[in-house]
Design a protein around this motif. Sequence first.
Motif, PDB file in Angstrom:
ATOM      1  N   ILE A 215      -1.282  38.732   4.046  1.00 20.13           N
ATOM      2  CA  ILE A 215      -0.602  37.701   3.313  1.00 20.13           C
ATOM      3  C   ILE A 215       0.853  37.918   3.634  1.00 20.13           C
ATOM      4  N   ALA A 216       1.146  39.030   3.696  1.00 20.48           N
ATOM      5  CA  ALA A 216       2.765  39.195   4.026  1.00 20.48           C
ATOM      6  C   ALA A 216       3.173  38.716   5.542  1.00 20.48           C
ATOM      7  N   TYR A 217       2.309  39.163   6.326  1.00 18.40           N
ATOM      8  CA  TYR A 217       2.469  38.748   7.781  1.00 18.40           C
ATOM      9  C   TYR A 217       2.254  37.466   8.072  1.00 18.40           C
ATOM     10  N   SER A 218       1.364  36.631   7.315  1.00 10.87           N
ATOM     11  CA  SER A 218       1.268  35.157   7.437  1.00 10.87           C
ATOM     12  C   SER A 218       2.432  34.359   6.756  1.00 10.87           C
ATOM     13  N   VAL A 219       2.855  34.908   5.739  1.00  8.06           N
ATOM     14  CA  VAL A 219       4.092  34.113   4.857  1.00  8.06           C
ATOM     15  C   VAL A 219       5.461  34.089   5.872  1.00  8.06           C
ATOM     16  N   VAL A 220       5.458  35.238   6.634  1.00  5.37           N
ATOM     17  CA  VAL A 220       6.841  35.268   7.580  1.00  5.37           C
ATOM     18  C   VAL A 220       6.388  34.551   8.826  1.00  5.37           C
ATOM     19  N   ASN A 221       5.142  35.037   9.543  1.00  4.50           N
ATOM     20  CA  ASN A 221       4.917  34.297  10.904  1.00  4.50           C
ATOM     21  C   ASN A 221       4.693  33.007  10.818  1.00  4.50           C
ATOM     22  N   THR A 222       4.166  32.310   9.888  1.00  6.45           N
ATOM     23  CA  THR A 222       3.866  30.836   9.883  1.00  6.45           C
ATOM     24  C   THR A 222       5.146  30.024   9.789  1.00  6.45           C
ATOM     25  N   TYR A 223       6.168  30.663   9.145  1.00  5.96           N
ATOM     26  CA  TYR A 223       7.400  30.045   9.004  1.00  5.96           C
ATOM     27  C   TYR A 223       8.662  30.695   9.832  1.00  5.96           C
ATOM     28  N   ILE A 224       8.152  31.347  10.836  1.00  8.54           N
ATOM     29  CA  ILE A 224       9.156  32.171  11.458  1.00  8.54           C
ATOM     30  C   ILE A 224      10.177  31.203  12.245  1.00  8.54           C
ATOM     31  N   THR A 225       9.636  30.110  12.955  1.00  5.43           N
ATOM     32  CA  THR A 225      10.659  29.016  13.622  1.00  5.43           C
ATOM     33  C   THR A 225      11.497  28.523  12.932  1.00  5.43           C
ATOM     34  N   PRO A 226      11.231  27.918  11.795  1.00  6.28           N
ATOM     35  CA  PRO A 226      12.017  27.134  11.003  1.00  6.28           C
ATOM     36  C   PRO A 226      13.182  28.327  10.346  1.00  6.28           C
ATOM     37  N   PHE A 227      12.460  29.623   9.989  1.00  4.67           N
ATOM     38  CA  PHE A 227      13.584  30.742   9.575  1.00  4.67           C
ATOM     39  C   PHE A 227      14.629  30.852  10.597  1.00  4.67           C
ATOM     40  N   LEU A 228      14.070  31.073  11.868  1.00  6.30           N
ATOM     41  CA  LEU A 228      15.141  31.222  12.816  1.00  6.30           C
ATOM     42  C   LEU A 228      16.260  30.199  13.053  1.00  6.30           C
ATOM     43  N   THR A 229      15.720  28.805  12.970  1.00  5.08           N
ATOM     44  CA  THR A 229      16.659  27.736  13.334  1.00  5.08           C
ATOM     45  C   THR A 229      17.580  27.286  11.973  1.00  5.08           C
ATOM     46  N   SER A 230      16.926  27.684  10.776  1.00  2.00           N
ATOM     47  CA  SER A 230      17.984  27.414   9.786  1.00  2.00           C
ATOM     48  C   SER A 230      18.800  28.340   9.275  1.00  2.00           C
ATOM     49  N   ALA A 231      18.145  29.597   8.992  1.00  2.38           N
ATOM     50  CA  ALA A 231      18.679  30.737   8.356  1.00  2.38           C
ATOM     51  C   ALA A 231      19.644  31.479   9.431  1.00  2.38           C
ATOM     52  N   ILE A 232      19.502  31.662  10.656  1.00  5.96           N
ATOM     53  CA  ILE A 232      20.472  32.255  11.474  1.00  5.96           C
ATOM     54  C   ILE A 232      20.729  31.347  12.776  1.00  5.96           C
ATOM     55  N   SER A 233      20.639  30.014  12.423  1.00  9.14           N
ATOM     56  CA  SER A 233      21.244  28.927  13.374  1.00  9.14           C
ATOM     57  C   SER A 233      20.782  29.491  14.612  1.00  9.14           C
ATOM     58  N   ILE A 234      19.452  29.688  15.341  1.00  7.38           N
ATOM     59  CA  ILE A 234      19.334  29.830  16.614  1.00  7.38           C
ATOM     60  C   ILE A 234      18.865  28.413  17.192  1.00  7.38           C
ATOM     61  N   SER A 235      19.118  28.209  18.399  1.00  5.12           N
ATOM     62  CA  SER A 235      18.966  26.928  19.146  1.00  5.12           C
ATOM     63  C   SER A 235      17.278  26.916  19.633  1.00  5.12           C
ATOM     64  N   GLY A 236      16.807  25.926  20.105  1.00  6.34           N
ATOM     65  CA  GLY A 236      15.494  25.555  20.366  1.00  6.34           C
ATOM     66  C   GLY A 236      15.263  26.785  21.656  1.00  6.34           C
ATOM     67  N   ARG A 237      16.091  26.689  22.561  1.00  5.93           N
ATOM     68  CA  ARG A 237      15.793  27.743  23.782  1.00  5.93           C
ATOM     69  C   ARG A 237      15.758  29.323  23.224  1.00  5.93           C
ATOM     70  N   GLY A 238      16.789  29.274  22.222  1.00  7.49           N
ATOM     71  CA  GLY A 238      16.828  30.747  21.661  1.00  7.49           C
ATOM     72  C   GLY A 238      15.466  31.255  21.021  1.00  7.49           C
ATOM     73  N   VAL A 239      15.242  30.187  20.216  1.00  2.70           N
ATOM     74  CA  VAL A 239      13.688  30.587  19.446  1.00  2.70           C
ATOM     75  C   VAL A 239      12.776  30.863  20.331  1.00  2.70           C
ATOM     76  N   SER A 240      12.541  30.213  21.509  1.00  5.56           N
ATOM     77  CA  SER A 240      11.501  30.501  22.494  1.00  5.56           C
ATOM     78  C   SER A 240      11.867  31.881  22.989  1.00  5.56           C
ATOM     79  N   VAL A 241      12.884  32.261  23.273  1.00  7.05           N
ATOM     80  CA  VAL A 241      13.144  33.456  23.891  1.00  7.05           C
ATOM     81  C   VAL A 241      12.851  34.860  22.629  1.00  7.05           C
ATOM     82  N   ILE A 242      13.152  34.412  21.431  1.00 12.35           N
ATOM     83  CA  ILE A 242      13.045  35.421  20.628  1.00 12.35           C
ATOM     84  C   ILE A 242      11.398  35.423  20.093  1.00 12.35           C
TER      85      ILE A 242
END
Length: 387
Positions: A215-242
């Motif tokens: 449950i813990a893994y899915s809560v975070v992993n499912t929304y990891i992309t919007p987390f990276l783009t909105s919470a810490i303002s990572i760009s699209g290419r940066g998200v792919s690298v992360i």
Amino acid sequence: MNNTWKIYMLTLISFLVGTSQFVIVGILDKVADSVGVSVSVAGQLITVFALANAIGTPVFMMATSKMDRRNQLLLALVIILLGIVSTLALPGFDFLMVSRIVLGVGTGIFVVTAYATAANLALPGRQAGAMSNISLGFSSSLVLGVPIGRVVAAAFDWKVIFWGIGFFTLLGIFAIAKTIPYTKDEEPIPLGKQLALLKNPKVAFALGVTLFVFIAYSVVNTYITPFLTSAISISGRGVSVILFALGIASLFGSKLGGFLADRLGTAQTLIGSMLVQALSLALVSALSGSVVVVISLLMLWTIAAWAFGPTQNFNLLSVAPEASGIILSLNSTFVQLGFAAGAGIGGIAVDSLSILVICWIGAAAVMVALFVAVASLGLTRTYIKIK
């Protein structure tokens, strides 16, 4: 072929099987366009796969309990091949849904049986490491299979990917038939006794730990992309690298779990994994202002999460060795239920609260799992060090 190479062969096939499961995530938009539905509707392909895997795996494992493990592996690959053929040959979204159901069942059977077979082929004291190889194959499909599938889908039709998977699945059938020896599984257990495993405190505690960790893994992993783009303002290419870096971390975690379990014991590895997961996720939310720190913590969390999986499977073999196939299939079911519950909980939290809250929820779920694990140490001896 010696047993070590047989385990590596199962690892390669696990990569193939994992790709058939995960590649759909990377090409969902293209699949949706080809069958004339929205991306959100096409997302149901992932849901039905998970449900088929969760429900169908224990049912088929019970039904095939008289088979030896080689035949179970062959049956799983035949079912997967059938799902791939129907994906390629049958038109329309409804048939594609059916194909994903078939693939979900076949994948579940293969995963459970491959874990048990790898442990049986390994040298004494190296079973956890052998099982971690199977996990490594699946995690590799996230790192390599998904991006490769995206590249292929961009250059050709997305179905070309499944032509390739189908071809190599056929080769896998011949390879297993030729190299994996006849291995008698546990004596068939009546359905009532199989279901009674859930009444065993040791089994109940272990499966409860699995549920809350995933449950813990899915809560975070499912929304990891919007987390990276909105919470810490990572760009699209940066998200792919992360995401690629997190995939590499999952590979390392898969091997680390088996290594530590063989040398330190399952109890220490499981407890340590959960402690690191909970602490990492809590710190991600607390320190979200620092991009470098957040990414480092997410990688640490990924390593710990993927170290948990093979170690927990090995632990379950010690909990109910007389019913290894059934107990591993039950664990697979609880993994999938954890994925489904985590995605749902995360979606509600993101809509009503903030994207940052997913890490707090993940940390809380892991702490529940840790509490159950610690309680079970004194009450049921669920987690024992394998001598």
